[in-house]
Scaffold this motif. Structure first.
Motif, PDB file in Angstrom:
ATOM      1  N   SER A  72       0.854  -1.318   0.103  1.00  0.00           N
ATOM      2  CA  SER A  72       0.050  -0.007  -0.058  1.00  0.00           C
ATOM      3  C   SER A  72       0.878   1.380  -0.040  1.00  0.00           C
ATOM      4  O   SER A  72       2.023   1.091   0.504  1.00  0.00           O
ATOM      5  N   TYR A  93      -3.861  -1.587  -4.406  1.00  0.00           N
ATOM      6  CA  TYR A  93      -5.196  -2.191  -4.310  1.00  0.00           C
ATOM      7  C   TYR A  93      -5.783  -2.413  -5.764  1.00  0.00           C
ATOM      8  O   TYR A  93      -6.559  -3.207  -6.098  1.00  0.00           O
ATOM      9  N   ARG A 115      -9.778  -6.635   1.527  1.00  0.00           N
ATOM     10  CA  ARG A 115     -10.504  -5.568   1.512  1.00  0.00           C
ATOM     11  C   ARG A 115     -11.535  -5.827   0.285  1.00  0.00           C
ATOM     12  O   ARG A 115     -12.639  -5.286   0.324  1.00  0.00           O
ATOM     13  N   THR A 162       1.618  -5.074   3.350  1.00  0.00           N
ATOM     14  CA  THR A 162       0.756  -5.090   4.113  1.00  0.00           C
ATOM     15  C   THR A 162       0.110  -6.616   3.877  1.00  0.00           C
ATOM     16  O   THR A 162      -0.934  -6.874   4.677  1.00  0.00           O
ATOM     17  N   ARG A 170      -3.909  -7.947   3.269  1.00  0.00           N
ATOM     18  CA  ARG A 170      -5.043  -6.863   3.606  1.00  0.00           C
ATOM     19  C   ARG A 170      -5.715  -6.507   2.463  1.00  0.00           C
ATOM     20  O   ARG A 170      -6.710  -6.132   2.697  1.00  0.00           O
ATOM     21  N   ASN A 171      -5.084  -6.260   1.206  1.00  0.00           N
ATOM     22  CA  ASN A 171      -5.720  -5.741   0.006  1.00  0.00           C
ATOM     23  C   ASN A 171      -6.557  -6.845  -0.346  1.00  0.00           C
ATOM     24  O   ASN A 171      -7.956  -6.451  -0.705  1.00  0.00           O
TER      25      ASN A 171
END
Length: 312
Positions: free
Chosen positions: A63, A286, A79, A72, A75-76
């Motif tokens: 990120s 992302y 999401r 990260t 985590r993306n």
């Protein structure tokens, strides 16, 4: 100091190379020649395709921007399941896929069957007309349909003139009809492309099979379902996979006709990636994650189609 002339070095290299080639069998020489042809293309594919794919995957685990990129993990990817716009885009492309792909392939198969008829006159002209939309620019075809379905477009003019509509309808601001316009645009442009594949498949079917079936009393419908469809099974599978891949990556038509609107009613995954990268506050990490989501969806649907369509 003693220097070896470059001329003699070149001669020695050619001499040794010639001696080496003479010792090789014909099969090995063919293999070397094959690798000489394949290697440049393989290097370009690696540089232009696989290397960016690896970098995109690494970016999807990060990120931030520029020098502020930080790892990260997944985590993306987590999401994605909470992102309403992404889920809306997935829903939209699945709707396009469910309705547009079967209609387009069915129409392509019917057109190919008609164009393959020996009794049809002006075959070349009709084949050109069917394939002509594919030669049209994506942007041009999208703008044509946007103009047709605008408030003052041809569709509203005709429908109000014949009394079907009392007043012009804003097709592109209606969530349902906006999807219909997108499906019509894609179908119009890509049906001829798939027709060429089906036509090539039909021309490879031995006509004596149809003659034998006719002698045995088979009708045209029975010949179609018992001979044509089974023979075209590999072509149908190929076109289905290609159409699935293209539909899930749909961008140009939606971007130029509705820009994903109204709201997110026609938003596609590819357009969402574009928005994440260049319209919203840039989120390249992302955006790379969403691009890998397309890859996963295409892989899953293609695997299902291959399992259903090719049990052998």
């Amino acid at each position: 100091m003693f220097f070896v002339p470059e001329y003699y070095v070149c001669i020695d290299f050619k001499l040794y190379l010639g001696m080496f080639m003479k010792k090789l069998t014909l099969e090995k020489k063919y293999k070397i020649a094959g690798w000489n042809f394949v290697t440049p293309a393989a290097v370009l594919i690696f540089i232009l395709s696989f290397y960016p794919m690896v970098n995109a995957f690494i970016l999807s685990l990060q990120s931030g921007l520029g020098n502020n990129l930080h790892f990260t993990g997944l985590r993306n990817y987590a999401r994605l399941f909470q992102d309403e716009k992404f889920l809306a885009a997935v829903k939209n492309v699945i709707i396009y896929f469910i309705f547009q792909v079967p209609i387009m392939l069915f129409m392509a198969l019917i057109l190919a069957s008609i164009l393959n008829d020996d009794k049809l006159k002006f075959k070349g002209l009709f084949r050109t007309l069917v394939f002509l939309p594919c030669a049209t620019s994506l942007v041009a075809s999208a703008l044509i349909f946007k103009s047709l379905f605008s408030l003052e477009g041809l569709i509203n003019t005709v429908l109000t003139h014949v009394g079907i509509l009392r007043s012009p309808k804003n097709w592109l601001n209606d969530p349902f009809w906006a999807k219909v316009v997108i499906i019509l645009t894609i179908t119009w442009r890509w049906t001829g492309y798939n027709t060429v594949f089906f036509l090539a498949g039909l021309q490879n079917i031995d006509k004596s099979i149809y003659e034998a079936a006719k002698i045995d009393g088979a009708s045209s419908v029975q010949s179609f379902f018992k001979i044509t469809l089974p023979s075209l099974k590999p072509v149908i599978l190929l076109t289905a996979i290609m159409s699935t891949n293209g539909t899930l990556q749909l961008f140009d038509e939606v971007r130029n006709i509705t820009s994903g609107g109204p709201g997110n009613a026609t938003l596609t995954i590819s357009q969402y990636i574009y928005n994440l990268s260049f319209v919203y506050n840039p989120q390249f990490g992302y955006a790379a994650t969403v691009s890998y989501a397309i890859l996963i969806l295409v892989a899953i649907l293609s695997f299902i189609q291959m399992k259903i369509g090719d049990k052998e």
